[in-house]
Scaffold this motif. Structure first.
Motif, PDB file in Angstrom:
ATOM      1  N   LEU A   1      -9.334 -10.391  -1.620  1.00  0.00           N
ATOM      2  CA  LEU A   1      -8.344 -10.758  -2.624  1.00  0.00           C
ATOM      3  C   LEU A   1      -8.282  -9.684  -3.700  1.00  0.00           C
ATOM      4  CD1 LEU A   1      -9.341 -14.521  -3.003  1.00  0.00           C
ATOM      5  CD2 LEU A   1      -7.610 -13.547  -1.502  1.00  0.00           C
ATOM      6  N   GLY A   2      -7.062  -9.249  -4.027  1.00  0.00           N
ATOM      7  CA  GLY A   2      -6.883  -8.244  -5.067  1.00  0.00           C
ATOM      8  C   GLY A   2      -7.258  -6.861  -4.581  1.00  0.00           C
ATOM      9  N   GLY A   3      -7.578  -5.993  -5.547  1.00  0.00           N
ATOM     10  CA  GLY A   3      -7.975  -4.624  -5.219  1.00  0.00           C
ATOM     11  C   GLY A   3      -6.880  -3.615  -5.495  1.00  0.00           C
ATOM     12  N   LYS A   4      -7.235  -2.348  -5.368  1.00  0.00           N
ATOM     13  CA  LYS A   4      -6.316  -1.247  -5.621  1.00  0.00           C
ATOM     14  C   LYS A   4      -6.711  -0.066  -4.738  1.00  0.00           C
ATOM     15  CE  LYS A   4      -6.796   0.445  -9.774  1.00  0.00           C
ATOM     16  NZ  LYS A   4      -7.468   1.484 -10.497  1.00  0.00           N
ATOM     17  N   LEU A   5      -5.815   0.909  -4.610  1.00  0.00           N
ATOM     18  CA  LEU A   5      -6.076   2.063  -3.760  1.00  0.00           C
ATOM     19  C   LEU A   5      -7.427   2.699  -4.062  1.00  0.00           C
ATOM     20  CD1 LEU A   5      -2.783   4.183  -3.733  1.00  0.00           C
ATOM     21  CD2 LEU A   5      -3.775   2.978  -1.779  1.00  0.00           C
ATOM     22  N   THR A   6      -7.688   2.915  -5.336  1.00  0.00           N
ATOM     23  CA  THR A   6      -8.846   3.699  -5.732  1.00  0.00           C
ATOM     24  C   THR A   6     -10.154   3.065  -5.297  1.00  0.00           C
ATOM     25  OG1 THR A   6      -7.546   4.307  -7.676  1.00  0.00           O
ATOM     26  CG2 THR A   6      -9.848   4.966  -7.669  1.00  0.00           C
TER      27      THR A   6
ATOM     28  N   SER B   1       0.797  -1.232   0.000  1.00  0.00           N
ATOM     29  CA  SER B   1       0.000   0.000   0.000  1.00  0.00           C
ATOM     30  C   SER B   1       0.823   1.272   0.000  1.00  0.00           C
ATOM     31  CB  SER B   1      -0.958  -0.001   1.194  1.00  0.00           C
ATOM     32  OG  SER B   1      -1.908  -1.029   1.073  1.00  0.00           O
ATOM     33  N   SER B   2       2.098   1.199   0.355  1.00  0.00           N
ATOM     34  CA  SER B   2       2.949   2.390   0.262  1.00  0.00           C
ATOM     35  C   SER B   2       3.914   2.307  -0.920  1.00  0.00           C
ATOM     36  CB  SER B   2       3.747   2.588   1.560  1.00  0.00           C
ATOM     37  OG  SER B   2       4.582   1.471   1.808  1.00  0.00           O
ATOM     38  N   ALA B   3       3.736   1.310  -1.766  1.00  0.00           N
ATOM     39  CA  ALA B   3       4.624   1.119  -2.914  1.00  0.00           C
ATOM     40  C   ALA B   3       3.855   1.202  -4.223  1.00  0.00           C
ATOM     41  CB  ALA B   3       5.340  -0.237  -2.806  1.00  0.00           C
ATOM     42  N   SER B   4       2.802   2.000  -4.226  1.00  0.00           N
ATOM     43  CA  SER B   4       1.963   2.128  -5.411  1.00  0.00           C
ATOM     44  C   SER B   4       2.463   3.272  -6.293  1.00  0.00           C
ATOM     45  CB  SER B   4       0.517   2.406  -4.991  1.00  0.00           C
ATOM     46  OG  SER B   4       0.370   3.765  -4.601  1.00  0.00           O
ATOM     47  N   SER B   5       1.729   3.506  -7.385  1.00  0.00           N
ATOM     48  CA  SER B   5       2.031   4.651  -8.253  1.00  0.00           C
ATOM     49  C   SER B   5       1.420   5.940  -7.738  1.00  0.00           C
ATOM     50  CB  SER B   5       1.533   4.382  -9.683  1.00  0.00           C
ATOM     51  OG  SER B   5       2.248   3.313 -10.266  1.00  0.00           O
ATOM     52  N   LYS B   6       0.780   5.898  -6.565  1.00  0.00           N
ATOM     53  CA  LYS B   6       0.212   7.080  -5.888  1.00  0.00           C
ATOM     54  C   LYS B   6      -0.960   7.682  -6.677  1.00  0.00           C
ATOM     55  CE  LYS B   6       4.269   6.519  -3.917  1.00  0.00           C
ATOM     56  NZ  LYS B   6       4.449   5.510  -2.873  1.00  0.00           N
ATOM     57  N   LEU B   7      -1.689   6.869  -7.400  1.00  0.00           N
ATOM     58  CA  LEU B   7      -2.732   7.399  -8.268  1.00  0.00           C
ATOM     59  C   LEU B   7      -4.121   6.960  -7.834  1.00  0.00           C
ATOM     60  CD1 LEU B   7      -1.082   6.908 -11.779  1.00  0.00           C
ATOM     61  CD2 LEU B   7      -1.050   8.929 -10.297  1.00  0.00           C
ATOM     62  N   LEU B   8      -5.075   7.879  -7.947  1.00  0.00           N
ATOM     63  CA  LEU B   8      -6.496   7.567  -7.889  1.00  0.00           C
ATOM     64  C   LEU B   8      -6.981   7.585  -9.325  1.00  0.00           C
ATOM     65  CD1 LEU B   8      -7.545   9.865  -4.895  1.00  0.00           C
ATOM     66  CD2 LEU B   8      -7.126   7.397  -4.841  1.00  0.00           C
TER      67      LEU B   8
END
Length: 511
Positions: A355-360, A48-55
Motif C-alpha cells: 500500500l502506498g509508496g513512491k518511485l524512490t 508508475s509512468s505518470a510520475s514527476s520523474k524524480l528520485l
C-alpha cells in the motif's frame, strides 16, 4: 476466454506490474524464488509512468515531520542513481525565495536537514545563490533575486519499471503483461488463480500472493480473501508539457500560497515539464485525465515566476496518474503521507499487501517485502539489489557506483568511437535508454542501413524489433510514450501507421 494454455506452480505470484510489483518480482527472483508477475495492462502503464520523474527525498515532507520517510528516500536516491546511470541522473533544483511565503531561514534550515539526514556520495550539498548572477535567474521575473539550489535525481519512470521486469525475467521470473488475475482462491497452503489473456488463460498455484495492484490494491485485498487492514486515499496528480521555458539544465521548485510546491523541469530537450497537482479522486483509475482547472492551476503557478507567460493553449501534452496514498487522516491530499505500508496476512497461505509508496523507495520496499516472504516460506537467499545494477546500468562494471552516473557523458563519448556511423542524437538516445544493452540492440548493425526501415523520425525497425522481443511492447502507445517519449517529436497520425507496421511484424513472426 481462450483455451487453457497450462498450469504454473511458483513460490510467489505478484499481481500488479507497476514499479513496486516489478521491483518485488526482481528481488524475489534474484533470491532464487520462482516468481510469476502479472499485470492487466502494459507494464507501468498507469501510476508508475505518470510520475514527476524524480528520485527525491521529498523536501516538503519535512514540514509534515515525515523525517523517517525523507531519510529512507534520500538514501535510496543515491542507490538508484548508481544502479541505473543510463536512465537516471543528478538534477539541481532552484528554489526561489518568494516574499510573503516560507521565510528564507526556514528554507535554509530545511535544506540543511535535507543535506544531512542521509549520507551523500554522488550529489552535492545545497547553497544560496544570487539570481541576478546565477544562470537560472534569467527566466524568472525580476522580483525574484534570491534562491536556494539543492540536489535530487531524475529518472525515466516507465523505463525503470521495464528494467526491473527485465531483470526479474532474466533471473527466472515469468512476466505476463496484459494478463488479468481472476478468481484468486486461498487455502491453508497455497493460492490458486486464473491468469487471463486474449489468447488464452493459465492456471497458477502459488505459495504466496503479493498484491501490488496500486490504485486497485484495496479492492483486490477485499476480494482476494485477505484482510483489508488499511484504506487507500486515491489522489490524482497531473502534469503539463509546454515548449521549453529556459535553456539551462537546472529545474525549478515553485512555491504557491496554498502551501504546495510545483516542479518545472527540462524535458526531452525541447520542452518543460510542469507538475504536479494533488486532487482527491473518486473515479476509475483507468479513466484518469487532467482537468481544465488543473491546467489553469499549473499555468498560474508557473506564471507567478516565469517571465514568459503560459496559457492553456501552450500545453502540447499532459498526463495524469492516480496515486494510492495511505489513508492517514490527513486533512488534504497535499499533506497525506507518501510512505508505504506492507500488510502481512498469514490467515492461510501468505498474502502480502503493498500500500502506498513512491518511485524512490521502490527498491527498499521490495527488499523488505521479500525479506518477509523468504522468512515465511523458509527458502530463498539474502538481500542483494542494493549492490546490483539494473539492465544496461553496468557502464563501469557490474557493481553500482557513483562513477557511472557522474561519468555518463565520458562513457557515451566512448560509444561514439564504437559506432561512428550513428548520428550523435540517435546515439545519445540509445545510450540514455539502453545503456550497455545498446550492444544487443545494435549487435548486427555496422551502418545506418542495417537499422532497417525508418518507421518514424529516429525510430528504426531494429529498435522496434528489440522492444517487441525484449521489452513486451505491442503497440504504438507502448513505443512512443512508455519505452520512449518519441510521441512528443513525431507528427500526428504516426501512431496509426506504427500500429499497422507492428501488426505486420507480428504476423510475419507468427509464420
Amino acid at each position: 476466454m481462450g483455451a487453457n494454455v497450462g498450469t504454473i506452480e511458483c513460490d510467489v505470484l505478484v499481481v500488479g506490474g507497476g514499479i513496486n510489483g516489478a521491483a518485488i518480482a526482481r528481488d524475489a527472483a534474484g533470491r532464487g524464488l520462482s516468481v510469476v508477475l502479472c499485470e492487466k495492462d502494459d507494464l507501468g502503464q498507469h501510476t508508475s509512468s505518470a510520475s514527476s520523474k524524480l528520485l527525491h527525498g521529498g523536501l516538503r515532507y519535512l514540514e509534515h515531520w515525515q523525517f523517517g520517510l525523507v531519510r529512507k528516500a534520500l538514501a535510496e536516491r543515491e542507490v538508484l542513481l548508481a544502479s541505473a546511470p543510463h536512465i537516471a541522473r543528478p538534477l539541481r533544483f532552484v528554489l526561489p525565495h518568494a516574499p510573503g511565503l516560507r521565510p528564507a531561514w526556514l528554507l535554509r534550515a530545511g535544506l540543511f536537514l535535507y543535506d544531512h539526514l542521509a549520507p551523500r556520495q554522488i550529489l552535492p550539498a545545497s547553497q544560496a545563490v544570487d539570481l541576478m548572477a546565477h544562470r537560472a535567474g534569467g527566466a524568472l521575473k525580476p522580483e525574484y533575486t534570491r534562491a536556494f539550489v539543492y540536489s535530487d535525481g531524475w529518472v525515466d519512470d516507465a523505463r525503470l519499471v521495464i528494467l526491473n521486469a527485465m531483470d526479474a525475467r532474466e533471473r527466472g521470473a515469468v512476466v505476463m503483461p496484459r494478463t488479468l488475475c481472476q478468481a484468486p482462491d486461498r487455502t491453508a497452503r497455497h493460492w490458486s488463480a486464473t491468469l487471463a489473456r486474449e489468447d488464452g488463460h493459465t492456471l497458477v498455484q502459488a505459495r504466496c500472493l503479493v498484491n501490488a495492484a496500486g490504485p486497485w490494491a484495496a479492492q483486490f485485498l477485499q476480494n482476494g480473501q485477505g484482510k483489508q487492514q488499511c484504506r487507500l486515499r486515491l489522489v490524482k496528480g497531473s502534469h503539463i508539457v509546454v515548449p521549453r521555458q529556459f535553456m539551462h539544465a537546472c529545474a525549478y521548485v515553485f512555491q504557491h500560497p496554498d502551501g504546495r510546491a510545483v516542479f518545472a523541469q527540462p524535458y526531452e530537450e525541447a520542452f518543460t515539464l510542469i507538475g504536479t497537482t494533488d486532487v482527491g479522486y473518486q473515479g476509475a483509475p483507468d479513466a484518469v485525465a487532467i482537468s481544465a482547472d488543473e491546467i489553469a492551476y499549473l499555468c498560474e503557478v508557473a506564471n507567478r515566476y516565469f517571465r514568459r507567460q503560459l496559457s492553456p493553449e501552450d500545453v502540447v501534452w499532459s498526463f495524469s496518474g492516480v496515486r494510492p496514498l495511505l489513508e492517514d487522516g490527513a486533512s488534504s491530499a497535499t499533506t497525506a503521507s507518501r510512505d508505504y505500508r506492507l500488510v502481512f496476512d498469514t490467515g492461510g497461505a501468505p498474502l502480502l499487501g503493498v500500500l502506498g509508496g513512491k518511485l524512490t523507495t521502490s527498491r527498499k520496499l521490495a527488499e523488505q517485502a521479500v525479506d518477509w516472504i523468504v522468512s515465511l516460506l523458509g527458502t530463498g537467499g539474502a538481500a542483494w539489489t542494493a549492490n546490483a545494477c539494473l539492465p544496461g546500468g553496468d557502464l563501469y562494471g557490474d557493481k553500482p557506483s557513483g562513477r557511472g552516473v557522474l561519468e555518463f557523458d565520458r562513457w557515451l563519448k566512448k560509444q561514439e568511437r564504437s559506432y561512428p556511423w550513428l548520428p550523435p542524437d540517435l546515439l545519445a538516445r540509445y545510450g540514455r535508454a539502453y545503456g550497455t544493452r545498446m550492444e544487443r540492440l545494435l549487435e548486427n548493425c555496422r551502418s545506418l542501413e542495417d537499422l532497417g526501415k525508418q518507421v518514424a523520425p529516429s525510430l528504426y525497425a531494429v529498435e522496434i524489433d528489440y522492444l517487441m522481443t525484449h521489452e513486451w511492447a505491442t503497440s504504438a502507445e507502448d513505443l512512443l510514450w512508455r519505452r520512449s517519449k518519441l510521441g512528443l517529436h513525431v507528427a500526428p497520425g504516426l501512431a496509426r501507421k506504427l500500429d499497422e507496421w507492428i501488426r505486420q511484424r507480428e504476423a510475419l513472426a507468427a509464420h
